[in-house]
Scaffold this motif. Structure first.
Motif, mmCIF file in Angstrom:
data_model
loop_
_atom_site.group_PDB
_atom_site.id
_atom_site.type_symbol
_atom_site.label_atom_id
_atom_site.label_comp_id
_atom_site.label_asym_id
_atom_site.label_seq_id
_atom_site.Cartn_x
_atom_site.Cartn_y
_atom_site.Cartn_z
ATOM 1 N N PHE A 93 0.849 -1.183 0.000
ATOM 2 C CA PHE A 93 0.000 0.000 0.000
ATOM 3 C C PHE A 93 0.892 1.242 0.000
ATOM 4 N N PRO A 94 0.622 2.227 -0.873
ATOM 5 C CA PRO A 94 1.500 3.395 -0.992
ATOM 6 C C PRO A 94 1.278 4.417 0.125
ATOM 7 N N SER A 95 1.464 4.002 1.363
ATOM 8 C CA SER A 95 1.124 4.869 2.493
ATOM 9 C C SER A 95 1.971 6.133 2.552
ATOM 10 N N VAL A 96 3.260 6.046 2.270
ATOM 11 C CA VAL A 96 4.111 7.237 2.338
ATOM 12 C C VAL A 96 3.707 8.244 1.265
ATOM 13 N N ILE A 97 3.490 7.757 0.057
ATOM 14 C CA ILE A 97 3.085 8.632 -1.044
ATOM 15 C C ILE A 97 1.745 9.293 -0.720
ATOM 16 N N TYR A 98 0.830 8.512 -0.189
ATOM 17 C CA TYR A 98 -0.501 9.035 0.141
ATOM 18 C C TYR A 98 -0.439 10.014 1.308
ATOM 19 N N SER A 141 -7.645 15.510 5.351
ATOM 20 C CA SER A 141 -7.163 15.528 6.738
ATOM 21 C C SER A 141 -7.529 14.228 7.454
ATOM 22 N N CYS A 142 -8.711 13.699 7.210
ATOM 23 C CA CYS A 142 -9.093 12.416 7.825
ATOM 24 C C CYS A 142 -8.311 11.257 7.212
ATOM 25 N N THR A 143 -8.106 11.296 5.909
ATOM 26 C CA THR A 143 -7.359 10.232 5.240
ATOM 27 C C THR A 143 -5.915 10.197 5.722
ATOM 28 N N PHE A 144 -5.359 11.355 6.040
ATOM 29 C CA PHE A 144 -3.999 11.422 6.562
ATOM 30 C C PHE A 144 -3.858 10.542 7.808
ATOM 31 N N TYR A 145 -4.807 10.637 8.722
ATOM 32 C CA TYR A 145 -4.759 9.826 9.951
ATOM 33 C C TYR A 145 -5.163 8.380 9.692
ATOM 34 N N PHE A 146 -6.124 8.198 8.807
ATOM 35 C CA PHE A 146 -6.590 6.851 8.497
ATOM 36 C C PHE A 146 -5.481 6.003 7.880
ATOM 37 N N ASN A 147 -4.728 6.564 6.951
ATOM 38 C CA ASN A 147 -3.706 5.790 6.234
ATOM 39 C C ASN A 147 -2.634 5.233 7.148
ATOM 40 N N ALA A 148 -2.257 5.981 8.156
ATOM 41 C CA ALA A 148 -1.237 5.486 9.084
ATOM 42 C C ALA A 148 -1.735 4.234 9.804
ATOM 43 N N VAL A 149 -2.954 4.277 10.275
ATOM 44 C CA VAL A 149 -3.541 3.129 10.972
ATOM 45 C C VAL A 149 -3.763 1.970 10.002
ATOM 46 N N TYR A 150 -4.257 2.290 8.820
ATOM 47 C CA TYR A 150 -4.529 1.272 7.807
ATOM 48 C C TYR A 150 -3.251 0.541 7.399
ATOM 49 N N ALA A 151 -2.181 1.290 7.147
ATOM 50 C CA ALA A 151 -0.904 0.676 6.758
ATOM 51 C C ALA A 151 -0.370 -0.226 7.872
ATOM 52 N N TYR A 152 -0.547 0.193 9.119
ATOM 53 C CA TYR A 152 -0.101 -0.629 10.250
ATOM 54 C C TYR A 152 -0.868 -1.952 10.284
ATOM 55 N N TYR A 153 -2.200 -1.872 10.175
ATOM 56 C CA TYR A 153 -3.011 -3.091 10.254
ATOM 57 C C TYR A 153 -2.865 -3.994 9.036
ATOM 58 N N LEU A 154 -2.462 -3.437 7.904
ATOM 59 C CA LEU A 154 -2.210 -4.283 6.742
ATOM 60 C C LEU A 154 -1.103 -5.293 7.027
#
Length: 193
Positions: A93-98, A141-154
């Protein structure tokens, strides 16, 4: 109902982002259905989205020095995409890019809010740009916080990651498209200013 380009500068860029974003999400859903890696489309969509949105922002910004910073950010962001989006990583998942995109978009949208023009006696809530900026600001702004959690749980628990995506990410997409639809309705009803 079509939005008026005279009330929404840079409307073509925004329309392209929405069409490509919808196509990308459909493609991701299809790939997930067939249990094929669904991250690859984001590596192509995210850079295109950032470039088009930044062009949209520059069309709506009254401060030229800030627009120059926005143009410079395109080059920097595309460099980050090349750095963090190399071919071996395309399955992740491209979490850093996102994250970089979300952060930059949040900054630019906040700047746009602060320089938003007034349209006569029209209340701000009837101004299409208010709703476009609101939709984008809440989403990024919400996606910014969501992606960090999402990438961790992936990496830890794919089931929880899938549930997060289904509820939070899809909810944010729904909010984005619904609010932008309302902005386009406001644009259609608004007199040329």
């Amino acid at each position: 109902m079509r939005a008026r380009a005279s009330n929404v500068p840079g409307l073509l860029c925004l329309r392209l982002v929405l069409c490509c974003g919808l196509a990308t999400e459909i493609m991701v859903e299809i790939l997930q259905h067939y249990q094929i890696n669904s991250n690859a489309p984001y590596y192509f969509y995210l850079p295109m989205e950032y470039v088009l949105l930044t062009l949209f922002y520059t069309r709506n910004l009254r401060r030229r020095p800030a627009a120059n910073w926005m143009y410079a950010s395109i080059v920097i962001y595309l460099g980050c995409c090349l750095l963090f989006g190399s071919l071996p990583q395309i399955t992740n998942f491209p979490s850093v890019i996102y994250e970089i995109s979300c952060l930059l978009n949040t900054v630019w949208i906040t700047l746009l809010f602060l320089s938003m023009p007034h349209a006569g006696d029209l209340p701000v809530t009837r101004h299409p740009m208010f709703w476009i900026y609101t939709a984008l600001l809440v989403f990024f702004s919400c996606t910014f916080y969501f992606n960090a959690v999402y990438a961790y749980y992936l990496t830890k628990n794919a089931i929880v990651a899938g549930q997060l995506r289904n509820y939070i990410n899809n909810g944010l997409n729904f909010f984005l498209y619904l609010t932008l639809s309302y902005a386009f309705i406001c644009s259609r009803r608004m007199k040329k200013y």
